[in-house]
Design a protein around this motif. Structure first.
Motif, mmCIF file in Angstrom:
data_model
loop_
_atom_site.group_PDB
_atom_site.id
_atom_site.type_symbol
_atom_site.label_atom_id
_atom_site.label_comp_id
_atom_site.label_asym_id
_atom_site.label_seq_id
_atom_site.Cartn_x
_atom_site.Cartn_y
_atom_site.Cartn_z
ATOM 1 N N LEU A 8 47.225 -1.981 53.916
ATOM 2 C CA LEU A 8 46.147 -1.193 54.211
ATOM 3 C C LEU A 8 45.163 -0.923 53.069
ATOM 4 O O LEU A 8 45.651 -0.463 52.212
ATOM 5 N N LEU A 9 43.972 -0.679 53.316
ATOM 6 C CA LEU A 9 43.178 0.045 52.648
ATOM 7 C C LEU A 9 43.111 1.380 52.794
ATOM 8 O O LEU A 9 42.473 1.982 54.122
ATOM 9 N N LEU A 10 43.418 2.546 52.015
ATOM 10 C CA LEU A 10 43.492 3.898 52.439
ATOM 11 C C LEU A 10 42.608 4.789 51.704
ATOM 12 O O LEU A 10 42.038 4.315 50.463
ATOM 13 N N ALA A 66 46.617 -0.126 49.469
ATOM 14 C CA ALA A 66 45.616 0.253 48.248
ATOM 15 C C ALA A 66 44.819 1.578 48.684
ATOM 16 O O ALA A 66 44.234 1.859 49.861
ATOM 17 N N LEU A 67 44.584 2.231 47.613
ATOM 18 C CA LEU A 67 43.924 3.568 47.557
ATOM 19 C C LEU A 67 42.442 3.359 47.105
ATOM 20 O O LEU A 67 42.402 3.026 45.917
ATOM 21 N N LEU A 68 41.699 3.528 48.050
ATOM 22 C CA LEU A 68 40.423 3.417 47.820
ATOM 23 C C LEU A 68 39.745 4.744 47.333
ATOM 24 O O LEU A 68 39.574 5.662 48.022
ATOM 25 N N ASP A 69 39.125 4.791 45.957
ATOM 26 C CA ASP A 69 38.691 6.111 45.552
ATOM 27 C C ASP A 69 37.114 5.894 45.701
ATOM 28 O O ASP A 69 36.429 5.481 44.457
ATOM 29 N N LEU A 70 36.275 6.216 46.594
ATOM 30 C CA LEU A 70 34.992 6.140 46.809
ATOM 31 C C LEU A 70 34.187 6.955 45.788
ATOM 32 O O LEU A 70 33.041 6.620 45.516
ATOM 33 N N GLU A 71 34.708 8.066 45.072
ATOM 34 C CA GLU A 71 34.083 9.050 44.333
ATOM 35 C C GLU A 71 33.787 8.111 43.165
ATOM 36 O O GLU A 71 32.784 8.531 42.399
#
Length: 359
Positions: free
Chosen positions: A260-262, A328-333
């Motif tokens: 999953l993309l979180l 997977a951890l998505l850091d949009l910042e």
């Protein structure tokens, strides 16, 4: 255009099989393409190109109540914008056309009838009211709601009587207890004895539309799909799908379930977050290369996390065995930094520039 009778027969025999690596991205056109969907499409695309195969777009629009006008066109637009266009799609056509499930209903009906003839499926005449009572009773007893398989025990005479009386029915698949383990490309060996926790699932609804389980199995066979790379939420359902393949007598594709993309705090990406829709990101001026950067830097599948790779380098470096099981951890910042670098350089980052994300 739908499938004619002759085409249906050819399709069920697998008219596009033996065509090398063929993968598909199969979203529902229920809204804008979001980052999780784009990541799934990207991994399918680079897997296909890695093995000189074909990347196919198929639209799973059998739930007509949820279809959003223009969403189908928007999904294909965004794949083209991102630089990962399909070879076969509703727009482009191809040897397995049509690529929209609502135009393939005759195929699913014939497939369901085939299972009925084999004794692997049966007609269910239970009313929505009875099913709702079963659900309420289960919840009252703190149990997981499940169908009690009542109609699988009807005799041929009873079925014929109900059909002659014009009773509405759905088609259900007979789940078997002897589910076999399968080796997932990402998660390794897995097995779920679905018959012990679920009732027999509906595969064809009373309106003639299939459910996901039947439609995706039939279409993957017909379209010659060799590998299925999809979200981890479908891992448990794979044992059910393999039972369907066995009932049809078809060879299944290989499965790989992407983590999953979180969000970076571990929460689930929500469609209420305006910043996860690809169309909005494109309108806001983000570069497609920056989006591919941020997704491949947190999604694993590569030897290292490095910004600035070209699509050609992503294809060359990708290895499905390197995809990790955890989310997977998505850091949009960090997206602005990726985008700024791409804007300034307009090319590839030096090998010494690495950018690690909490994965």
């Amino acid at each position: 255009m739908g499938l004619g009778a002759a085409a249906v027969g050819d399709a069920l025999r697998g008219a596009v099989r033996g065509s090398g690596v063929r993968v598909r991205f199969a979203p529902s056109p229920t809204g804008f393409l979001h980052l999780g969907g784009l990541r799934t499409a990207l991994y399918n695309y680079i897997f296909a190109k890695k093995h000189q195969g074909s990347f196919i777009l198929r639209l799973e629009d059998t739930d007509q109540s949820r279809v959003v006008p223009g969403a189908a066109e928007g999904i294909e637009d965004m794949l083209e914008w991102a630089g990962i266009p399909p070879e076969e799609s509703p727009r482009r056509g191809g040897p397995a056309a049509p690529y929209q499930q609502s135009q393939r209903l005759s195929l699913y009906r014939e497939a369901a009838e085939l299972l009925l003839e084999k004794g692997a499926a049966y007609r269910c005449f239970c009313t929505p009211q009875r099913l709702e009572l079963l659900k309420k009773e289960a919840l009252r007893n703190r149990q997981t709601p499940r169908y009690d398989n009542r109609c699988r025990h009807l005799s041929p005479k009873q079925v014929a009587e109900k059909v002659s009386q014009g009773a509405d029915s759905v088609m259900r698949f007979r789940l078997e207890e002897n589910s076999e383990p399968f080796c997932d490309l990402i998660h390794g060996w897995s097995k779920h004895v679905v018959a012990s926790i679920e009732g027999d699932p509906v595969i064809l609804k009373s309106d003639g539309f299939p459910t996901y389980h039947l439609a995706n199995v039939v279409d993957d066979h017909v379209m010659g799909i060799s590998h299925v790379l999809r979200g981890a939420e479908w891992l448990i359902s794979t044992s059910k799908h393999l039972l369907l393949y066995r009932a049809f007598g078809w060879d299944p594709p290989q499965f790989g379930h992407l983590p999953l993309l979180l969000n970076k705090d571990g929460s689930k990406l929500s469609k209420r977050q305006g910043d996860i829709f690809v169309e909005q990101l494109a309108q806001d001026g983000w570069l497609p290369e920056a989006l591919l950067d941020i997704m491949t830097n947190c999604g694993s599948g590569f030897a290292d996390n490095r910004m600035g790779r070209t699509l050609k380098e992503l294809i060359e470096e990708f290895n499905v065995s390197r995809i990790e099981r955890h989310s997977a951890l998505l850091d949009l910042e960090k997206l602005s930094e990726f985008n700024r670098w791409r804007n300034q350089r307009g090319g590839v980052a030096p090998a010494s520039m690495h950018f690690l994300v909490g994965c």
